[in-house]
Design an enzyme around this catalytic site. Structure first.
Site, mmCIF file in Angstrom:
data_model
loop_
_atom_site.group_PDB
_atom_site.id
_atom_site.type_symbol
_atom_site.label_atom_id
_atom_site.label_comp_id
_atom_site.label_asym_id
_atom_site.label_seq_id
_atom_site.Cartn_x
_atom_site.Cartn_y
_atom_site.Cartn_z
ATOM 1 N N TYR A 25 0.793 -1.226 0.000
ATOM 2 C CA TYR A 25 0.000 0.000 0.000
ATOM 3 C C TYR A 25 0.827 1.279 0.000
ATOM 4 C CZ TYR A 25 -3.022 -3.728 1.587
ATOM 5 O OH TYR A 25 -3.662 -4.924 1.693
ATOM 6 N N ASP A 27 3.533 2.460 -1.938
ATOM 7 C CA ASP A 27 3.752 3.099 -3.234
ATOM 8 C C ASP A 27 2.440 3.582 -3.842
ATOM 9 O OD1 ASP A 27 6.445 2.506 -2.992
ATOM 10 O OD2 ASP A 27 6.246 0.588 -4.001
ATOM 11 N N TYR A 201 5.267 -2.928 10.426
ATOM 12 C CA TYR A 201 5.708 -4.219 9.917
ATOM 13 C C TYR A 201 5.862 -5.169 11.106
ATOM 14 C CZ TYR A 201 6.958 -1.079 6.070
ATOM 15 O OH TYR A 201 6.926 -0.119 5.088
ATOM 16 N N GLN A 263 -8.316 5.869 2.452
ATOM 17 C CA GLN A 263 -7.335 6.861 2.867
ATOM 18 C C GLN A 263 -7.974 7.979 3.683
ATOM 19 O OE1 GLN A 263 -5.408 7.922 -0.882
ATOM 20 N NE2 GLN A 263 -3.611 6.727 -0.286
ATOM 21 N N ARG A 279 4.124 3.321 9.459
ATOM 22 C CA ARG A 279 5.195 2.623 8.746
ATOM 23 C C ARG A 279 5.332 3.190 7.333
ATOM 24 N NH1 ARG A 279 2.188 -3.093 6.936
ATOM 25 N NH2 ARG A 279 1.980 -2.443 4.763
ATOM 26 N N GLY A 280 6.479 2.920 6.718
ATOM 27 C CA GLY A 280 6.674 3.298 5.327
ATOM 28 C C GLY A 280 6.681 4.804 5.145
ATOM 29 N N GLU A 281 6.074 5.264 4.048
ATOM 30 C CA GLU A 281 6.097 6.681 3.718
ATOM 31 C C GLU A 281 4.733 7.345 3.833
ATOM 32 O OE1 GLU A 281 6.940 9.412 -0.248
ATOM 33 O OE2 GLU A 281 8.263 7.718 0.154
ATOM 34 N N ASP A 282 3.713 6.746 3.244
ATOM 35 C CA ASP A 282 2.416 7.419 3.185
ATOM 36 C C ASP A 282 1.840 7.673 4.571
ATOM 37 O OD1 ASP A 282 0.069 8.429 1.704
ATOM 38 O OD2 ASP A 282 -0.927 6.685 2.560
ATOM 39 N N SER A 283 1.747 6.630 5.408
ATOM 40 C CA SER A 283 1.154 6.808 6.733
ATOM 41 C C SER A 283 2.032 7.684 7.622
ATOM 42 C CB SER A 283 0.900 5.452 7.400
ATOM 43 O OG SER A 283 2.112 4.736 7.585
#
Length: 397
Positions: A25, A27, A201, A263, A279-283
């Site tokens: 999710y 990218d 994660y 979203q 986590r990651g970039e978006d959240s």
């Protein structure tokens, strides 16, 4: 601005965004938000090419995972699996995170070179500022490297017009919050309950953090969206598996597993919580706009290649804190990303809570006033600059 082969300009410019879904999710989350904002706020014609429509449907539930082409929120969403024979490239082409464009599409681009932008991953590292916007020749065309970031010398962050106003209207609205809880199949918790969202994660800290929460004096409600950490959540409670709707209680801790939400709903979830694990970039970006304390689980890479990126963000995020509070946040976020040691730090974190809560709002205001600005707006301006610089080529100048 470096010169490039003539750009064929249409009015208004059309945009193609290519997204290869790698991390379920992350990218597609960034690319979908960007596509929706470009179409909705700037009136641009946008095609979003996605190779995994099932992941896209999780973010936009009304979409069709089997459709080769569909319209969603003013964006033409296309399944990347189809042939690109006869597809006319857009005026502006966004290559999401170096996903490599289809060969036939690249060949068609050579006939009428578009503004070609490789949208890179978000980073707080200082070297990004020197590389942002740099051109690179590829097949007699120019590809520009575009880095989102936290300072004016970068491309900025995704921030929709009116987002913060919607947040500020939602947070004190008892009725709106009650309706949101109802949409999750839950009742609003008692006012003295600390609400935490846990989106991460796989992480070895989960058992020790749960122990600290269950054995503490503060009533805790942990909301866990469906994701990769669910087996660990279930195992700690002695369950074989957890799924949306699962509820667990031990001591002062209640855990509720949530269905995957859109979203827009996820933004509201972040606004509703007192602390957000992301986590990651978006959240991670959305948690900063929520103006609540956050702990980031960066995407782990081999040989700890992600660690300098984590440290660079911590440096920026903690710059507005006192030395002691900055060290506390650093140690806790490092422990969270190492997979051990977060539990023993929890009580210290709670002791600093009033200051950390105030800092989250201060950090959000800092990003708005002194950060890199709106990523979508910056991309639109950047593409226009390239097209303007290429205009003399079209006139023979």
């Amino acid at each position: 601005m470096s010169s490039q082969p003539a750009v064929i300009i249409t009015s208004p410019p059309s945009w193609d965004i290519f997204c290869n879904v790698i991390d379920n999710y992350g990218d597609i989350g960034v690319c979908w938000r960007l596509a929706r904002q470009l179409a909705g706020e700037y009136g641009l014609s946008v095609r979003l090419w996605v190779d995994d429509l099932a992941s896209f449907v999780r973010l936009h539930p009304s979409a069709d995972a089997q459709a080769a082409l569909q319209w969603c929120c003013g964006v033409q969403v296309c399944h990347w699996s189809q042939s690109f024979a006869g597809v006319q490239p857009a005026t502006v082409v966004i290559e999401g995170f170096g996903c490599q464009l289809p060969a036939s599409y690249l060949q068609a681009m050579e006939t009428s070179p578009p503004v070609w932008i490789n949208l890179e991953y978000l980073s707080a590292e200082s070297w990004v500022e020197g590389c942002h916007g740099l051109p690179s020749p590829v097949r007699a065309m120019i590809r520009y490297f575009y880095f989102p970031g936290f300072v004016p010398a970068t491309g900025g962050l995704l921030l929709e017009s009116g987002l913060l106003a919607r947040r500020d209207a939602f947070c004190p609205d008892v009725g709106a919050k009650s309706r949101f809880w109802h949409s999750l199949g839950m009742l609003a918790p008692d006012p003295d309950t600390m609400i935490v969202s846990l989106f991460c994660y796989e992480n070895g800290n989960v058992p020790e953090l749960f122990e600290a929460w269950a054995g503490g004096t503060q009533r805790m409600l942990c909301l866990v969206p469906e994701g990769r950490v669910l087996p660990q959540v279930a195992a700690w409670f002695g369950d074989a598996a957890a799924a949306a709707g699962s509820r667990y209680v031990r001591g002062m801790l209640e855990v509720q597993v949530l269905p995957f939400v859109s979203q827009q709903q996820y933004d509201q979830l972040l606004w509703l919580c007192d602390l957000n694990f992301v986590r990651g970039e978006d959240s991670m970006v959305r948690a900063q706009w929520a103006a609540k304390p956050m702990l980031w689980h960066i995407y782990p890479q081999q040989d700890m290649a992600h660690w300098p990126k984590l440290e660079a963000f911590i440096d920026r995020y903690c710059a507005l804190l006192s030395h002691d509070d900055a060290m506390l946040v650093r140690h806790l976020m490092e422990a969270w990303n190492r997979g051990c040691g977060a539990g023993p730090l929890w009580q210290q974190y709670m002791g600093a809570w009033p200051r950390l809560h105030a800092h989250a709002g201060q950090w959000c205001r800092h990003l708005c006033e002194d950060g890199g600005g709106s990523l979508a707006a910056n991309l639109v301006d950047f593409s226009r600059q390239i097209m303007d610089s290429a205009a003399p080529n079209l006139r023979g100048g």
